[in-house]
Design a protein around this motif. Structure first.
Motif: not given
Length: 134
Positions: A82-92, A98-112
């Motif tokens: 449930v936590g991973m699904g919620s985190a991935i949904r928020g990241g996507l 804001n596609p310009g910050v996709a790299g930063k969001i993806f990095t934080y998403l992987l750590v989370g």
């Protein structure tokens, strides 16, 4: 839903407390090999250490250990999923807004997601400890 999960967690922690120990030793039936219908009484030499080991194996608390191990890995996996699904949904959603910050969001998403997965691994460790360390 939260009340159900809390009730299941409390039940998982309370079951080993209420489990009763049984001190009976069950042994396999030794049959007569001569083909007669009646059984022979045979004496078996068993040391005190072997009797103590049999008592530990037949205490009757094994069902609580198995139930606790199953609930530990099950609830940890459920929570992590449930936590991973919620985190991935928020990241996507953040990337789509804001596609310009996709790299930063993806990095934080992987750590989370890695931190969330560690909770599932803790549940696995707890269940293995319950199963193999008595």
């Amino acid at each position: 839903m939260k009340k159900v999960i809390i009730a299941l967690m409390l039940l998982a922690f309370a079951l080993p407390v209420f489990a009763q120990e049984s001190t009976t030793i069950t042994s396999p039936v030794i049959t007569n090999t001569t083909g007669a219908d009646d059984y022979e009484k045979r004496s078996i030499d068993v040391s005190d250490d072997e009797i103590k080991e049999l008592i530990k194996l037949n205490t009757g608390n094994n069902w609580a250990l198995f139930l606790g191990a199953g609930l530990a890995i099950g609830l940890a996996g459920l929570g992590a999923g449930v936590g991973m699904g919620s985190a991935i949904r928020g990241g996507l959603e953040g990337i789509s807004r804001n596609p310009g910050v996709a790299g930063k969001i993806f990095t934080y998403l992987l750590v989370g997601v890695a931190l969330i997965e560690s909770i599932a691994i803790y549940g696995l460790v707890v269940s293995l400890i319950l199963l193999f360390v008595k």
